[in-house]
Write an enzyme that holds these catalytic residues in place. Structure first.
Site, mmCIF file in Angstrom:
data_model
loop_
_atom_site.group_PDB
_atom_site.id
_atom_site.type_symbol
_atom_site.label_atom_id
_atom_site.label_comp_id
_atom_site.label_asym_id
_atom_site.label_seq_id
_atom_site.Cartn_x
_atom_site.Cartn_y
_atom_site.Cartn_z
ATOM 1 C CD GLN A 1 5.607 42.042 51.365
ATOM 2 O OE1 GLN A 1 5.464 43.143 50.916
ATOM 3 N NE2 GLN A 1 6.805 41.593 51.725
ATOM 4 C CB SER B 1 0.431 42.717 50.069
ATOM 5 O OG SER B 1 1.545 43.547 49.834
ATOM 6 C CB THR B 2 -0.927 47.155 46.583
ATOM 7 O OG1 THR B 2 -2.315 46.875 46.809
ATOM 8 C CG2 THR B 2 -0.788 47.659 45.155
ATOM 9 C CG HIS B 3 3.715 45.443 49.414
ATOM 10 N ND1 HIS B 3 3.922 45.138 50.730
ATOM 11 C CD2 HIS B 3 3.101 46.655 49.424
ATOM 12 C CE1 HIS B 3 3.460 46.112 51.505
ATOM 13 N NE2 HIS B 3 2.945 47.045 50.733
ATOM 14 C CG ASN B 4 1.597 43.547 42.798
ATOM 15 O OD1 ASN B 4 1.063 44.558 43.241
ATOM 16 N ND2 ASN B 4 0.978 42.401 42.711
#
Lengths: 250, 588
Positions: free
Chosen positions: B346, B512-515
């Protein structure tokens, strides 16, 4: 339930069977289990925090504690906004953290090989926070003895303490035993701030001093009656997980 | 030697959002389903207890509910010329752990991706002609927005999302997001009541011609009973959302939307604190036999099953595929191989506006309580004259006033001492922040594989993340950040500060933990690991469900799409796969 799956001991059983140090998130050894047919709620299985009590040191030596209290009192000085870091209990907070999972890095990845990394790769040394405090404080007091007429940090005047901490923060001081001045300062600064702003149950932020200073209401959980009162001060004082001074019998 | 257990119809690895949804759907088919979960059992009353849930130190700083690196770490580097080293503590992103997974401690922003995402290559070609994004490895997802609309709808109604439709069956709705694709009906709940900062943000962005709307939120604006009959409560805006479990049954998670029904089913079982080591394949390597897992006593078990659903966090899905030999591992030198491909993240930036005369009461907040403008997101704006593709949502979602982490100060404020204290007190209530959440587009050198040096507690290689922000994304973020500066100026505060995104992904500060990506979906087995139903091309009785399937990441939080893909997969299994088990649903 299958035979290989053992039931988790209740919190109470765990408390009675293991001598443990009270710290944030000191959860018991959790065993594998099988769950089917119902929600497995159990009474008394919650894991509340336990109030840190001041008095005595679990990690620091008396000289280390004196130094940390003196540092905390300059990082968070007593003034018209709040009490100082020492009175707030920041050193007690750090002392208790250093004997728990934070101090021992027990939750982190600590397998080798250890190699110097790039800044984007984060902390790569094998030393735990407890070890960094031990060597860092020794090196810091050795430095003040050598450079400040044989005095420990706590014996310096407040102005001299501020100047010394400023030099430590800027990396202008070279400490013995390869202690990196900036990184040691940053560790202490972040821990003092944690102690000052965390719930008072962890030993710092005495009487919710920092929350009163900011106007943070603490562990309240329902703001529905104020959400549309835009730009208006919130009227209620803070509460801790342990409650509020006003609730205590006197 | 592993103990061999009685066969099950379905084994699910991980009991978070996707595992819980699929377990519910497949137990409805009367299948015997077992979920194997690495972390502990978690329920609201016990683990997110109202008496002590609001503990910033324990949950936000020491991260009690998260995956601990001692259990599984990952290594990282910015490019292949560097040596990857372990992230000894997680920082930039924080994977979840235990029943409910990362869905326990998310903020609750619940978005739909757009047709221009799913058909990104076709869309860019149609609008701009060939050649846009040539320095990237963009791929179509193999689905369309229309195809997955019903799955989004089901997830939003399961979770009780609060929001305002912007496009109902093609009719643009005043007050919603005019850039979204058509939806069949409105959100199940109206938007949340707005706090002061997002209210001001909406006024200011509207005044300069933008289109603000309430962020779709999994923090419930009203009490709600979902289609499974599970009741949830109205959010009280306590300001302890991200990194915390909700003590009030007001934030959607597996716990509050699925588990009370699922756990009563006799044909469902979960084994907690049990870590799957790998999926076992037969000699042909085209059929999974089951999974091998280890419990807390170190005992190994083999769980035979006809169908294996990989429902862990996206990054763990990818690693387990690699450890199990499912699909060829991607090689950045040749561009060949499918597993580990198109890892994305992100691309965020932020702005702060400091005021003298305002009180935002930052502690009155919820994780997804705010306003968004999508005028610069995705392909909502004309990229014709611009030197990049992609975009960002601009969000004013003040999530908390928790003072260990949330103490904004103007630049050049000392970090300690009386001057620090004065500035901190002045700025605490009088600062408004907003941010961009930017798309992350795939590039050939950004990928996942197994680390050659570092291993976990069982001696298995750690996942290696090789990532930096592609130049395209840096240009995108610079453009959107300058649009944010227009907004920041329009607020008329005392001072504003922009924090643009820079090259050199840093694994330390939280971002962000949007991997996403690594086991991406697509129409071509040479360039995707799973087909449009998230079924492995290589081992058809394995489905890999999660953000690992995203062929790129949009300027939006992934959970809405993850939930929709879970329903999309469940439908494909129930309606197609079970008629002819073990067969590919898409033939090549």
């Amino acid at each position: 339930m299958e035979s290989h799956c053992l039931k988790r001991p209740t919190r109470r059983q765990f408390l009675s069977s293991v001598a443990f140090t009270v710290l944030a998130g000191s959860s018991g050894p959790v065993l594998a289990r099988s769950i089917s047919g119902s929600l497995p709620w159990e009474a008394r299985s919650a894991d509340p925090p336990v109030q840190v009590r001041p008095g005595g040191w679990l990690f620091f030596t008396p000289e280390e504690a004196e130094t940390v209290e003196a540092i905390a009192d300059r990082l968070v000085p007593a003034d018209e906004l709040s009490i100082g870091g020492k009175e707030a209990g920041c050193a007690v907070y750090i002392d208790r953290q250093l004997v728990g999972s934070f101090g021992t890095s027990s939750r982190l990845y600590t397998k080798g090989p250890f190699m110097p990394g790039l800044p984007t790769q984060g902390y790569q040394a094998p030393d735990t926070p407890a070890e960094r405090y031990r060597t860092g404080l020794a090196a810091f007091n050795a430095w003040t003895r050598d450079n400040k007429g044989g005095r420990r940090f706590a014996e310096l005047s407040p102005d001299d303490q501020d100047a010394t901490l400023g030099d430590l923060e800027a990396g202008k001081i070279t400490l013995s035993n390869d202690v990196d001045a900036k990184s040691f300062f940053n560790l202490v600064l972040s821990n003092v701030m944690e102690g000052f702003f965390a719930d008072p149950i962890y030993g710092g932020n005495r009487d919710m001093a920092s929350w009163k200073m900011l106007g943070f209401p603490g562990a309240r959980y329902d703001y529905r009656d104020h959400v549309t009162k835009h730009n208006q001060p919130y009227p209620l004082p803070p509460v801790s997980i342990a409650g509020s001074m006003e609730w205590m019998s006197r | 030697m592993a103990t061999i257990l009685p066969r099950k119809d379905v084994v699910i690895i991980g009991l978070g959002w996707t595992g819980a949804i699929l377990a519910h759907e497949l137990t409805e088919e009367r299948l015997e389903v077992v979920a194997i979960e690495r972390g502990p059992w978690r329920d609201t009353a016990t683990d997110f207890n109202i008496g002590y849930a609001q503990d910033e130190l324990r949950y936000a700083i020491r991260r009690d509910l998260f995956l601990q690196p001692v259990v599984e770490a990952m290594t990282m580097r910015n490019n292949t010329s560097q040596t990857a080293l372990p992230m000894r503590d997680y920082g930039s992103f924080l994977p979840g752990n235990g029943v409910g997974g990362a869905g326990v401690h998310w903020n609750g922003h619940t978005w739909r991706f757009w047709d221009s995402d799913f058909r990104i290559v076709d869309h860019l070609n149609e609008r701009y002609g060939p050649g846009r994004g040539a320095d990237l490895t963009l791929q179509n997802w193999g689905i369309t927005a229309e195809e997955i609309e019903g799955s989004y709808d089901r997830f939003e109604y399961l979770a009780g999302i609060s929001g305002k439709a912007g496009n109902l069956k093609g009719q643009i709705q005043e007050g919603g997001n005019p850039f979204e694709d058509p939806r069949s009906r409105d959100y199940p709940l109206p938007p949340m009541q707005m706090t002061y900062a997002p209210t001001l943000f909406a006024e200011v962005t509207k005044s300069i011609g933008l289109h603000p709307f309430p962020t779709p939120s999994a923090n419930l604006s009203q009490s709600y009973i979902n289609p499974l009959g599970i009741a949830m409560g109205q959010c009280t805006m306590c300001g302890f959302c991200e990194r915390f479990g909700c003590a009030n049954y007001s934030k959607s998670s597996a716990q509050t939307t699925v588990l009370p029904v699922l756990m009563k089913k006799r044909n469902f079982e979960v084994r907690t604190n049990s870590e799957v080591l790998h999926i076992d394949l037969d000699v042909s390597k085209t059929r999974a036999r089951g999974v091998t897992y280890v419990n807390t006593s170190g005992e190994e078990f083999f769980q035979p099953a006809d169908l294996v659903l990989l429902c862990a966090y996206g990054l763990h899905n990818v690693r387990l595929m690699m450890l199990s030999g499912i699909g060829p591992i991607y090689d950045p030198n040749t561009g060949e191989g499918t597993v580990g491909r198109n890892y994305c993240y992100q691309t965020n930036s932020s702005a702060q506006v400091f005021f003298d005369d305002k009180n935002f009461n930052p502690f009155i907040a919820a994780g997804a309580l705010g306003q968004t403008v999508d005028d610069f997101n995705g392909d909502a704006f004309d990229h014709g004259p611009l030197d990049f593709v992609g975009g960002a949502g601009v969000n004013c979602i003040p999530t908390n006033g928790r003072p260990i982490q949330t103490r904004p100060t103007p630049p050049n404020t000392p970090r300690w001492g009386s001057a620090w204290k004065q500035a901190t007190v002045q700025a605490y209530k009088a600062t408004l922040g907003f941010s961009s959440q930017g798309s992350s587009y795939p590039a050939r050198g950004n990928y996942l594989d197994l680390d050659p040096t570092y291993t976990d507690r069982f001696g298995r290689p750690l996942l290696r993340v090789t990532f930096d922000f592609p130049d395209n994304d840096i240009r995108m973020s610079a453009y959107v950040t300058s649009r944010m500066e227009d907004i920041a100026k329009a607020f008329g505060g005392r001072q504003y500060v922009m924090s643009p995104r820079k090259k050199g992904w840093d694994s330390v500060p939280y971002q962000s933990t949007h991997n996403t990506g690594g086991a991406i979906m697509g129409a071509d087995p040479n360039t995707s690991a799973v087909n449009k139903y998230l079924q492995s091309w290589d081992v058809p009785n394995v489905f890999v469900v999660g953000a690992s399937a995203f062929a790129h990441n949009a300027g939006k939080n992934p959970t809405g799409t993850v939930g929709a893909l879970a329903f999309h997969t469940a439908d494909a299994i129930r309606q197609q796969y079970l008629r002819n088990p073990g067969q590919p649903l898409v033939s090549v």
